[in-house]
Design an enzyme around this catalytic site. Structure first.
Site, PDB file in Angstrom:
ATOM      1  CG  HIS A 177      14.439 -24.071 -62.485  1.00  0.00           C
ATOM      2  ND1 HIS A 177      15.359 -25.092 -62.345  1.00  0.00           N
ATOM      3  CD2 HIS A 177      13.415 -24.588 -63.215  1.00  0.00           C
ATOM      4  CE1 HIS A 177      14.909 -26.171 -62.958  1.00  0.00           C
ATOM      5  NE2 HIS A 177      13.725 -25.893 -63.490  1.00  0.00           N
ATOM      6  NE  ARG A 233      15.255 -30.991 -68.745  1.00  0.00           N
ATOM      7  CZ  ARG A 233      14.797 -29.868 -68.212  1.00  0.00           C
ATOM      8  NH1 ARG A 233      15.484 -28.745 -68.336  1.00  0.00           N
ATOM      9  NH2 ARG A 233      13.661 -29.858 -67.545  1.00  0.00           N
ATOM     10  CG  LEU A 270      16.019 -30.658 -55.537  1.00  0.00           C
ATOM     11  CD1 LEU A 270      16.376 -31.586 -54.386  1.00  0.00           C
ATOM     12  CD2 LEU A 270      17.170 -30.554 -56.525  1.00  0.00           C
ATOM     13  CG  MET A 285      12.374 -39.344 -56.441  1.00  0.00           C
ATOM     14  SD  MET A 285      13.971 -40.113 -56.846  1.00  0.00           S
ATOM     15  CE  MET A 285      14.915 -38.651 -57.326  1.00  0.00           C
ATOM     16  CD  GLU A 333       8.079 -22.303 -61.783  1.00  0.00           C
ATOM     17  OE1 GLU A 333       9.190 -22.347 -62.342  1.00  0.00           O
ATOM     18  OE2 GLU A 333       7.229 -23.207 -61.845  1.00  0.00           O
ATOM     19  CG  ASN A 352       5.218 -23.133 -66.618  1.00  0.00           C
ATOM     20  OD1 ASN A 352       5.767 -23.379 -67.689  1.00  0.00           O
ATOM     21  ND2 ASN A 352       5.786 -23.394 -65.461  1.00  0.00           N
ATOM     22  CE  LYS A 359       4.131 -27.402 -63.429  1.00  0.00           C
ATOM     23  NZ  LYS A 359       5.335 -27.134 -62.588  1.00  0.00           N
ATOM     24  NE  ARG A 394       9.441 -21.753 -66.455  1.00  0.00           N
ATOM     25  CZ  ARG A 394       9.833 -23.023 -66.569  1.00  0.00           C
ATOM     26  NH1 ARG A 394       8.962 -23.951 -66.926  1.00  0.00           N
ATOM     27  NH2 ARG A 394      11.081 -23.366 -66.324  1.00  0.00           N
ATOM     28  N   GLY A 403       8.668 -30.200 -56.971  1.00  0.00           N
ATOM     29  CA  GLY A 403       8.004 -31.468 -56.696  1.00  0.00           C
ATOM     30  C   GLY A 403       8.744 -32.402 -55.760  1.00  0.00           C
ATOM     31  N   GLY A 439      11.650 -31.629 -54.065  1.00  0.00           N
ATOM     32  CA  GLY A 439      12.118 -30.866 -52.909  1.00  0.00           C
ATOM     33  C   GLY A 439      11.053 -30.643 -51.860  1.00  0.00           C
TER      34      GLY A 439
END
Length: 402
Positions: A180, A240, A208, A283, A378, A8, A15, A92, A327, A329
């Site tokens: 997603h 974004r 999220l 966050m 994923e 990814n 990733k 991906r 991450g 969530g």
């Protein structure tokens, strides 16, 4: 003795996950991430037990390219897998457009078609395709499989795909796609394993992270989602904007004199949590900051997440479950609790202790809405698609060898 690699590749990270084929089933071997590409790349990989098996840093002033990092990663993967032969690499690919939903073996024609979709996903698609090209140069005979992030939403109800523009634009592909999808596909599968009855109900999945979106699933199928024509729509994200009054863009161009390129940079890379806080797009950093602007950015993120979750309920005709993933969530009980507080009117009741522990089920027994935390994967979805595509007859000897 075969293996699959899932990749990814993003603008500043790659990733990856390595899977061994054991008795016609995939077994996770190792995985990790190269972060901060373009500034100070660093690599960390873990084995199936979660133990760190590789750490590497590159100089802070390094201009090392994705291609060079992939070459190093590919060499390490071959060593890690020992005598197992890498038979395919799954990627991906963020945008498949209207044409591409099922995983596809990459060839020149497919690459060319996917390049035409770069304007619809400028933050992701170029890097996805660059990784494919880099690995084609390294191993030209190795099959590479494109797995599309838009595929899970490919069969959205027709009305959910339409934008309020003249019909001719819709026919040209100016429509809602959703993103997603690999993450939501994993959530839908895990729900079927955890609770088939719950999986067959009306569920909102909240992906999220630095990128953020919500998906309304009925019976495990996508019926609505917050991202639309591009991965810029919907929730505010790390950098974004999310959904924005289009009049703002007109104002920026006509009254602020901003060019198209400047507006694109603003919307994709300078807004969201970073833009509102002026502190960070992460966050965790915002939680630790005493700056009032950091708190306001968190407040706005929570408000938007709850507001857009509520906006999906009419598409479902009610709400039976809410799933947090990705991450933020998966790891941020404060954000989960605040979003759930905003949705208490649905009959949702959160168990504070279970939420603090990051339990799989964080709602109370009496809650009318079941609330779960499910880690996304994923890379596992990509590997599964690769295995299915390269075994058309369903037998191990049906594999395509490199």
């Amino acid at each position: 003795m075969k293996a699959i690699v899932s990749l990814n590749a993003g603008s500043s990270s790659i990733k990856f996950a390595l899977y061994r084929l054991v008795d016609d089933a995939l077994t996770f071997d190792a995985g990790g991430k190269i972060e901060e590409i373009g500034s100070r790349p660093r690599l960390k990989a873990r084995n199936a037990d979660g133990e760190i098996i590789l750490e590497r840093d590159w100089p802070a002033d390094s201009a090392i390219s994705h291609a060079h990092l992939l070459e190093d990663l590919f060499g390490w993967a071959a060593t890690q897998l020992g005598d197992r032969q890498i038979v395919a690499i799954g990627h991906r690919i963020v945008h498949g457009g209207v044409r591409f939903a099922a995983p596809r073996i990459v060839d020149d024609a497919l690459l060319g078609a996917l390049e035409t979709l770069i304007p619809l996903a400028p933050l992701h698609q170029p890097h996805n395709l660059a990784a494919v090209r880099a690995l084609r140069a390294l191993a030209p005979d190795l099959p590479q499989i494109a797995c599309f992030d838009t595929a899970f939403h490919h069969d959205l109800p027709a009305l959910a795909t339409r934008l309020p523009l003249p019909r001719s634009f819709h026919e040209e592909g100016v429509r809602r796609y959703g993103f997603h999808g690999l993450s939501y596909e994993h959530i839908a599968r895990r729900l079927r394993d955890i609770d088939p009855l719950y999986a067959g109900g009306r569920v909102i999945a909240a992906h999220l992270g630095n990128g953020a979106s919500l998906c309304a699933m009925n019976g495990g199928a996508s019926v609505d989602t917050t991202m639309g024509f591009t991965a810029l729509d919907g929730l505010m994200m790390g950098t974004r904007t999310g959904a924005l009054d289009p009049g703002v863009i007109l104002y920026l161009q006509t009254h602020q004199g901003m060019s198209v390129a400047e507006v694109e940079t603003l919307l994709y890379k300078q807004s969201g949590l970073l833009g509102v806080s002026g502190v960070s797009s992460d966050m965790r950093t915002l939680h630790a900051s005493a700056a009032p602007e950091a708190g306001e950015a968190i407040d706005l993120f929570v408000r938007q997440a709850a507001r857009q979750a509520a906006s999906l309920i009419p598409s479902l005709g009610g709400l039976d479950g809410l799933v947090f993933t990705a991450g933020i969530g998966e790891n941020d009980p404060v954000i989960r609790a605040r979003i759930c507080d905003c949705l208490a009117w649905t009959g949702l009741m959160l168990d504070p202790d279970a939420n603090r522990r990051n339990d799989p089920l964080i709602s109370t027994p009496g809650s009318k809405v079941a609330v779960r935390v499910i880690p996304t994967d994923e890379e596992a979805v990509i590997a599964g698609h690769v295995m299915t595509l390269l075994k058309p007859d369903g037998r191990p000897d049906g594999w395509i060898a490199s």
